[in-house]
Structures are given as structure tokens and as C-alpha cells.
Design an enzyme around this catalytic site. Structure first.
Site, PDB file in Angstrom:
ATOM      1  N   HIS A   7       0.831  -1.210   0.000  1.00 36.62           N
ATOM      2  CA  HIS A   7       0.000   0.000   0.000  1.00 36.62           C
ATOM      3  C   HIS A   7       0.858   1.250   0.000  1.00 36.62           C
ATOM      4  O   HIS A   7       2.043   1.203   0.311  1.00 36.62           O
ATOM      5  CB  HIS A   7      -0.975   0.037   1.191  1.00 36.62           C
ATOM      6  CG  HIS A   7      -0.328   0.032   2.544  1.00 36.62           C
ATOM      7  ND1 HIS A   7      -0.056  -1.114   3.236  1.00 36.62           N
ATOM      8  CD2 HIS A   7       0.101   1.048   3.342  1.00 36.62           C
ATOM      9  CE1 HIS A   7       0.504  -0.810   4.401  1.00 36.62           C
ATOM     10  NE2 HIS A   7       0.615   0.499   4.492  1.00 36.62           N
ATOM     11  N   HIS A  79       3.976   7.132   3.756  1.00 33.86           N
ATOM     12  CA  HIS A  79       4.917   6.022   3.577  1.00 33.86           C
ATOM     13  C   HIS A  79       4.451   5.094   2.470  1.00 33.86           C
ATOM     14  O   HIS A  79       3.300   5.162   2.033  1.00 33.86           O
ATOM     15  CB  HIS A  79       5.138   5.241   4.885  1.00 33.86           C
ATOM     16  CG  HIS A  79       3.935   4.533   5.437  1.00 33.86           C
ATOM     17  ND1 HIS A  79       3.095   5.087   6.380  1.00 33.86           N
ATOM     18  CD2 HIS A  79       3.427   3.295   5.195  1.00 33.86           C
ATOM     19  CE1 HIS A  79       2.146   4.221   6.687  1.00 33.86           C
ATOM     20  NE2 HIS A  79       2.318   3.113   5.977  1.00 33.86           N
ATOM     21  N   GLU A 130       7.703   1.097   4.971  1.00 28.82           N
ATOM     22  CA  GLU A 130       7.186   0.047   5.850  1.00 28.82           C
ATOM     23  C   GLU A 130       7.409  -1.288   5.152  1.00 28.82           C
ATOM     24  O   GLU A 130       7.181  -1.407   3.945  1.00 28.82           O
ATOM     25  CB  GLU A 130       5.674   0.281   6.070  1.00 28.82           C
ATOM     26  CG  GLU A 130       4.996  -0.763   6.948  1.00 28.82           C
ATOM     27  CD  GLU A 130       3.507  -0.484   7.146  1.00 28.82           C
ATOM     28  OE1 GLU A 130       2.903   0.250   6.363  1.00 28.82           O
ATOM     29  OE2 GLU A 130       2.946  -1.037   8.126  1.00 28.82           O
TER      30      GLU A 130
END
Ligand code: CO
Length: 134
Positions: A7, A79, A130
Site C-alpha cells: 500500500h 509512507h 514500511e
């Protein structure tokens, strides 16, 4: 080593307004809002055919996205999340390469119930990264 883009996260000051933009103007499928007190955010996931967008709104006093939204008052990309097969071996490889892992370096359970780690933006082209074990 990294796999799929899981994502892209966008921090927003008003989650309901952001959700409406994705749902109505962009015509996307959106999840209900979920409070994540362990992470200091409320999340909505926008489902796209090839990835997801994670909308993040601060939750509580000390939200990790509070400062970001002070600097980016209309919101912004916060992020990107890449999938890895084995998060601990990914971490060990990255730290051996000189990259910095945020926090105590131990994976935490993220918004999808899977182990995640965050990598220092200064080591990754100015982008907070991440990693999620998928
Ligand atoms: Co994320």
C-alpha cells in the site's frame, strides 16, 4: 528481496472527507474506518485492483503522524509499504547494509494483523518505508 507494493499511505487531516473523495470522486471501494490505538491512527483502506491506499488520520494526543500533518496541512504521502517473505531476515540484511530500522528493531503487528517494520526515510531516498511480512 522486496515483493509487491502492499500500500501507499496518505496522512489526512479529515478522514471522512478523504474517504468521500476516494469513494465518490474517484469511485473506489473503501473499507470502514478502524481505530488503531496501538498505532495512534484511524485507518481506511482503499482497495485498488493492484494495491491499496491507506488513509491515516491522527488518533489521540501523541499520534506518530501529528508532526507530519503540521508540516503538510492538507495531507500528503506518508509512507510506502513493500511486502517481504521473512521480515526478520529482511531486517538483518538491511541493517547489515547500514540501514536504520525505527523503534527497537523488533517487528510489530501492523494494521493488517501482520508483522511490520519501518525504515528510516534518510536511508531510503527521503521516503518512510514500511515492510510487511506477507
Ligand atoms: Co502502512
Amino acid at each position: 528481496m522486496i515483493g509487491r507494493l502492499n500500500h501507499v499511505a496518505i496522512a489526512v487531516p479529515d478522514l471522512a472527507a478523504a474517504t468521500a473523495i476516494y469513494k465518490n470522486a474517484l469511485g473506489a471501494t473503501v473499507s470502514p474506518a478502524v481505530e488503531q490505538p496501538d498505532h495512534g491512527v484511524t485507518t481506511v483502506f482503499v482497495e485498488l485492483p493492484n494495491t491499496k491506499i491507506e488513509l491515516l488520520e491522527p488518533l489521540g494526543e501523541d499520534s506518530p503522524i501529528g508532526k507530519f500533518l503540521e508540516r503538510n496541512q492538507s495531507g500528503g504521502i506518508h509512507h510506502v509499504c513493500y511486502e517481504v517473505e521473512d521480515i526478520r531476515s529482511a531486517r538483518d540484511r538491511l541493517t547489515a547494509e547500514g540501514a536504520r530500522v525505527l523503534g527497537d528493531g523488533e517487528p510489530k503487528i501492523g494494521a493488517h494483523g501482520k508483522p511490520v517494520l519501518f525504515l528510516h526515510p534518510k536511508d531510503f531516498c527521503g521516503t518512510l518505508v514500511e515492510l510487511e511480512e506477507a
